[in-house]
Design an enzyme around this catalytic site. Structure first.
Site, PDB file in Angstrom:
ATOM      1  CE  LYS A 119      27.692  -1.945  -6.455  1.00  0.00           C
ATOM      2  NZ  LYS A 119      27.647  -1.182  -5.220  1.00  0.00           N
ATOM      3  CG  ASP A 137      24.974  -5.136  -2.181  1.00  0.00           C
ATOM      4  OD1 ASP A 137      25.240  -6.200  -1.554  1.00  0.00           O
ATOM      5  OD2 ASP A 137      23.857  -4.616  -2.145  1.00  0.00           O
TER       6      ASP A 137
END
Ligand code: SF4
Length: 219
Positions: A119, A137
Site C-alpha cells: 500500500k 486502503d
C-alpha cells in the site's frame, strides 16, 4: 463493467476535483515517512507530527543517524510508534546504503524497505513519482466492493480486480477518490446513499429503496 467504472470516475472527478493525498510532504522521502506514520493513524494526526520530525531530522542521513528512542519520542502519539520508528530509521539507512540517498522508484525496492508494504509502495509510486498505482486502503476496499467493482477482501486481489476495470490512467486518482468519498459520503458507519452522486451506478445503492429515505439517513 468498464463503462460503468468510467462513468463513476467522471462523477468522482466532478465531485472531488482536488482529490489528492492529504499527507503533507515536500519530497518523496517526506511522503514515505508520512505514509509509514499513517498506518493505523489519521493523516491529520500525522501532519501534526511531521513538521517537528522533519525539523529535527531534516535529511535522510540525519534520520539514519538518529537515536531510535529520540524518534520514538517525537512520533509517540501516532500509535505503534516503536515499529514506525524502526521503519523510519531502517528505511533511511537502506536508502543511503543501497540507493545513494534517493528513494527508490520500483515497487519491489520500495517494498523491501523496513515498514513499507504494498500500500505504501503504491502510494509513493503514484504520489511522489507520478506513476499509476491503485492504493487499496480500507476506504478503497470497502467502497469498491459496495460499488460492485470487486467481491474480494484481500487487498492484492482487490487491486488486481480494479486494474481490470479502471482505465490505467485513473489508478492513482481512484485511491484518492475513495478516501474522499469514504470520508464525506460513503462513510463506514453511515452511508449517505440518498445524497450520493453514484447511487444509480452503485451495486449497493441500486438495491436500496432510496425513495423511501431522506437525505441524511444512514443506509
Ligand atoms: S450509493 Fe451508497 S454505498 Fe454506493 S457509493 Fe454511494 S454512499 Fe456508498
Amino acid at each position: 463493467m468498464r463503462q460503468r467504472a468510467v462513468k463513476i470516475i467522471e462523477i468522482l472527478e466532478e465531485t472531488y476535483p482536488d482529490a489528492k493525498t492529504t499527507l503533507d510532504a515536500s519530497s518523496p522521502w517526506e511522503l514515505l515517512c508520512g505514509a509509514i506514520l499513517a498506518s493505523q493513524c489519521t493523516d491529520e494526526r500525522v501532519n501534526k507530527i511531521t513538521p517537528q520530525l522533519f525539523a529535527t531530522y531534516p535529511s535522510i542521513s540525519a534520520m539514519a543517524e538518529a537515536e531510535l528512542s529520540d524518534i520514538e519520542e517525537l512520533i509517540r502519539s501516532c500509535g505503534i510508534y516503536r515499529n514506525k520508528a524502526r521503519g523510519l530509521k531502517g528505511s533511511a539507512r537502506e536508502i543511503l546504503d543501497k540507493y545513494d540517498g534517493e528513494v527508490p522508484q520500483s515497487r519491489e525496492q520500495l517494498m523491501a524497505l523496513p515498514g513499507v508494504g504494498r500500500k505504501i509502495a503504491n502510494l509513493i509510486l503514484g504520489d511522489a513519482f507520478g506513476e499509476q498505482a491503485v492504493v487499496v486502503d480500507t476506504h478503497c476496499a470497502r467502497i469498491s466492493k459496495l460499488l460492485g467493482l470487486t467481491s474480494e477482501k484481500d487487498p492484492l486481489k482487490v487491486e488486481r480486480d480494479l486494474e481490470k476495470v479502471l482505465p490505467a490512467t485513473s489508478y492513482t486518482d481512484w485511491g484518492h477518490y475513495m478516501v474522499f468519498h469514504g470520508r464525506e459520503i460513503c462513510k463506514a458507519r453511515c452511508r449517505q446513499c440518498v445524497a450520493c452522486p453514484l447511487n444509480q451506478l452503485c451495486a449497493y445503492g441500486r438495491k436500496q429503496d432510496l425513495e423511501a429515505k431522506e437525505v441524511g439517513d444512514c443506509v
